[in-house]
Design an enzyme around this catalytic site. Structure first.
Site, PDB file in Angstrom:
ATOM      1  CB  SER A   1     -25.264 -32.877  25.073  1.00  0.00           C
ATOM      2  OG  SER A   1     -24.756 -31.614  24.840  1.00  0.00           O
TER       3      SER A   1
ATOM      4  CD  GLU B   1     -18.631 -37.671  22.832  1.00  0.00           C
ATOM      5  OE1 GLU B   1     -18.387 -38.504  23.722  1.00  0.00           O
ATOM      6  OE2 GLU B   1     -19.796 -37.020  22.817  1.00  0.00           O
TER       7      GLU B   1
ATOM      8  CG  HIS C   1     -20.774 -33.387  21.654  1.00  0.00           C
ATOM      9  ND1 HIS C   1     -20.820 -34.415  22.724  1.00  0.00           N
ATOM     10  CD2 HIS C   1     -21.448 -32.456  22.276  1.00  0.00           C
ATOM     11  CE1 HIS C   1     -21.281 -33.767  23.816  1.00  0.00           C
ATOM     12  NE2 HIS C   1     -21.782 -32.616  23.447  1.00  0.00           N
TER      13      HIS C   1
ATOM     14  CG  ASN D   1     -22.572 -35.181  27.979  1.00  0.00           C
ATOM     15  OD1 ASN D   1     -21.752 -34.786  28.556  1.00  0.00           O
ATOM     16  ND2 ASN D   1     -23.007 -34.489  26.768  1.00  0.00           N
TER      17      ASN D   1
HETATM   18  N1  LIG Z   1     -23.414 -26.434  27.579  1.00  0.00           N
HETATM   19  C1  LIG Z   1     -22.387 -27.274  27.599  1.00  0.00           C
HETATM   20  O1  LIG Z   1     -21.544 -27.525  28.259  1.00  0.00           O
HETATM   21  C2  LIG Z   1     -22.552 -27.889  26.163  1.00  0.00           C
HETATM   22  C3  LIG Z   1     -21.423 -28.716  25.545  1.00  0.00           C
HETATM   23  C4  LIG Z   1     -21.430 -29.484  24.554  1.00  0.00           C
HETATM   24  C5  LIG Z   1     -22.514 -29.160  23.780  1.00  0.00           C
HETATM   25  N2  LIG Z   1     -23.684 -28.446  23.988  1.00  0.00           N
HETATM   26  C6  LIG Z   1     -24.881 -28.435  23.282  1.00  0.00           C
HETATM   27  O2  LIG Z   1     -24.721 -27.154  22.424  1.00  0.00           O
HETATM   28  C7  LIG Z   1     -26.047 -26.810  21.995  1.00  0.00           C
HETATM   29  C8  LIG Z   1     -26.113 -25.544  22.732  1.00  0.00           C
HETATM   30  O3  LIG Z   1     -25.951 -25.254  24.211  1.00  0.00           O
HETATM   31  P1  LIG Z   1     -25.252 -24.052  24.756  1.00  0.00           P
HETATM   32  O4  LIG Z   1     -24.680 -24.522  26.101  1.00  0.00           O
HETATM   33  O5  LIG Z   1     -24.629 -23.388  23.863  1.00  0.00           O
HETATM   34  O6  LIG Z   1     -26.868 -23.444  25.270  1.00  0.00           O
HETATM   35  P2  LIG Z   1     -27.181 -21.867  25.388  1.00  0.00           P
HETATM   36  O7  LIG Z   1     -28.257 -21.823  26.200  1.00  0.00           O
HETATM   37  O8  LIG Z   1     -25.798 -21.051  25.805  1.00  0.00           O
HETATM   38  O9  LIG Z   1     -27.373 -21.519  24.013  1.00  0.00           O
HETATM   39  C9  LIG Z   1     -28.502 -21.854  23.307  1.00  0.00           C
HETATM   40  C10 LIG Z   1     -28.755 -21.029  21.781  1.00  0.00           C
HETATM   41  O10 LIG Z   1     -29.912 -21.322  21.115  1.00  0.00           O
HETATM   42  C11 LIG Z   1     -30.807 -20.324  20.837  1.00  0.00           C
HETATM   43  N3  LIG Z   1     -32.255 -20.694  20.776  1.00  0.00           N
HETATM   44  C12 LIG Z   1     -33.016 -21.070  21.831  1.00  0.00           C
HETATM   45  N4  LIG Z   1     -33.955 -20.987  21.457  1.00  0.00           N
HETATM   46  C13 LIG Z   1     -34.129 -21.178  20.177  1.00  0.00           C
HETATM   47  C14 LIG Z   1     -35.083 -21.494  19.273  1.00  0.00           C
HETATM   48  N5  LIG Z   1     -36.209 -21.767  19.364  1.00  0.00           N
HETATM   49  N6  LIG Z   1     -34.777 -21.408  17.777  1.00  0.00           N
HETATM   50  C15 LIG Z   1     -33.421 -21.042  17.494  1.00  0.00           C
HETATM   51  N7  LIG Z   1     -32.634 -20.621  18.419  1.00  0.00           N
HETATM   52  C16 LIG Z   1     -32.855 -21.016  19.699  1.00  0.00           C
HETATM   53  C17 LIG Z   1     -30.590 -19.311  21.844  1.00  0.00           C
HETATM   54  O11 LIG Z   1     -30.864 -17.834  21.574  1.00  0.00           O
HETATM   55  C18 LIG Z   1     -28.911 -19.221  22.286  1.00  0.00           C
HETATM   56  O12 LIG Z   1     -28.365 -18.649  21.174  1.00  0.00           O
HETATM   57  C19 LIG Z   1     -27.030 -27.988  22.847  1.00  0.00           C
HETATM   58  O13 LIG Z   1     -27.477 -28.820  21.820  1.00  0.00           O
HETATM   59  C20 LIG Z   1     -26.305 -28.465  23.767  1.00  0.00           C
HETATM   60  O14 LIG Z   1     -26.568 -29.641  24.187  1.00  0.00           O
HETATM   61  C21 LIG Z   1     -23.511 -27.819  25.330  1.00  0.00           C
END
Ligand SMILES: NC(=O)c1ccc[n+]([C@@H]2O[C@H](COP(=O)([O-])OP(=O)(O)OC[C@H]3O[C@@H](n4cnc5c(N)ncnc54)[C@H](O)[C@@H]3O)[C@@H](O)[C@H]2O)c1
Length: 299
Positions: free
Chosen positions: A134, A167, A155, A205
């Site tokens: 993000s 994005e 994204h 964002n």
């Molecule tokens: N939540 C949102 O609204 C959103 C929207 C767009 C993009 N994102 C981006 O997507 C990505 C994931 O976000 P999310 O919301 O799915 O988070 P989440 O917390 O739901 O999932 C995170 C994932 O990362 C894994 N993880 C944690 N530590 C780790 C490590 N050390 N090594 C490998 N894997 C690891 C976890 O097991 C899990 O599968 C981030 O970069 C976030 O910025 C999030």
């Protein structure tokens, strides 16, 4: 005026380079993007850190598609075909022959850098390596690899199957072909892609998070209650949900990581996370995914 026949216009030849997609990370976004790609007809390999979470992710995807069938939004045969296109694994090596790998692991630059190094060693030379970050600098991930021209940001938004936007983030190092392939992938998933330079927060964002952070500030300062702030922004701005419902959906831990990255890059006080948000993350009140955030989801 004569009607234009379909064959009259010159055909723009745009090769579709991506057929097999790897998704790394089994959280909110990994699961959502995997569903989009499978429904769009891509072969999908989902990688989670453990076999248990990989299987749980597959079960979650089946459940989500079942709901689409129940609601009459998807044919049963399409659901079965989408599920048949997906394999789940805990072994990163199974992503070796993917055309595009999109990582969606925790918003932590050290974790993502390590992952990009590993993916670069494992994946075929032609594989595009993309991040769903993000806010983090995509160029830093590109420079962890021996193929910086084949790295970009793709994204998606939360929930990925529902949100129209993607994005496509262009770091200084990316080749035009990489950006074009990312556009084609997003469009094939039924999304509307926009191109954006590699700056923290990209478009959405960068604009959204000062608003969310300032909503927490209003609450912390006792200006209004949680429910009145949410009601005000829904009724006054026509937003589908208020800032606290949205923070809970995004995840408070992810929101804090986004604000910290934005503040680190721009030093704008609007991006400096409000103490209440930081304390809630310390208390593991992450929102929907942990069962409690600004609202309680445990009932
Ligand atoms: N939540 C949102 O609204 C959103 C929207 C767009 C993009 N994102 C981006 O997507 C990505 C994931 O976000 P999310 O919301 O799915 O988070 P989440 O917390 O739901 O999932 C995170 C994932 O990362 C894994 N993880 C944690 N530590 C780790 C490590 N050390 N090594 C490998 N894997 C690891 C976890 O097991 C899990 O599968 C981030 O970069 C976030 O910025 C999030």
């Amino acid at each position: 005026m004569e009607e234009e026949e379909p064959g009259d216009r010159p055909v723009e030849w745009r090769p579709m380079t991506v057929k097999r997609v790897g998704i790394v990370g089994s959280g909110i976004m990994g699961a959502g993007v995997a569903e989009c790609a499978a429904v769009a007809g891509f072969e999908v390999v989902l990688r989670s850190r453990s076999a248990t979470t990989a299987d749980a992710m597959l079960a979650g995807l089946e459940k989500s598609l079942d709901r689409q069938v129940e609601k009459g939004k998807m044919e049963d045969a399409d659901r079965s075909a989408a599920i048949a296109r997906v394999t789940a694994t805990s072994d990163l090596h199974e992503l070796a022959d993917c055309d595009l790998v999109l990582e969606s692991v925790v918003e932590d630059i050290a974790v993502k850098k390590h992952l990009f190094g590993e993916l670069d060693r494992i994946c075929a030379d032609h594989t595009i390596l993309a991040t769903n970050t993000s806010t983090l600098p995509v160029v830093e991930l590109a420079m962890e690899t021996g193929r910086p021209e084949k790295v970009c940001g793709v994204h998606f938004f939360n929930p990925a199957p529902m949100m129209a936007l993607v994005e496509v983030v262009r770091p200084l190092t990316a080749a035009d072909e990489t950006i074009a392939a990312a556009f084609e992938f997003a469009e094939a998933c039924g999304k509307t892609p926009v191109e954006v330079t590699d700056r923290a927060g990209f478009i959405v964002n960068a604009l959204l998070f000062p608003y969310l952070n300032n909503a927490v500030r209003l609450l912390e300062n006792g200006v209004a209650t949680r429910d009145d702030i949410d009601t005000a922004m829904k009724g006054g701005c026509g937003f589908p949900m208020g800032p606290f419902a949205l923070l809970d959906l995004v995840g408070l831990d992810t929101s804090l990581a986004i604000l910290d990255a934005l503040y680190g890059e721009f030093r704008d006080p609007n991006y400096a996370a409000v103490p209440l948000l930081r304390r809630m993350v310390a208390a593991e009140l992450f929102g929907r995914k942990s069962g409690q955030g600004f609202f309680d989801y445990r009932k």
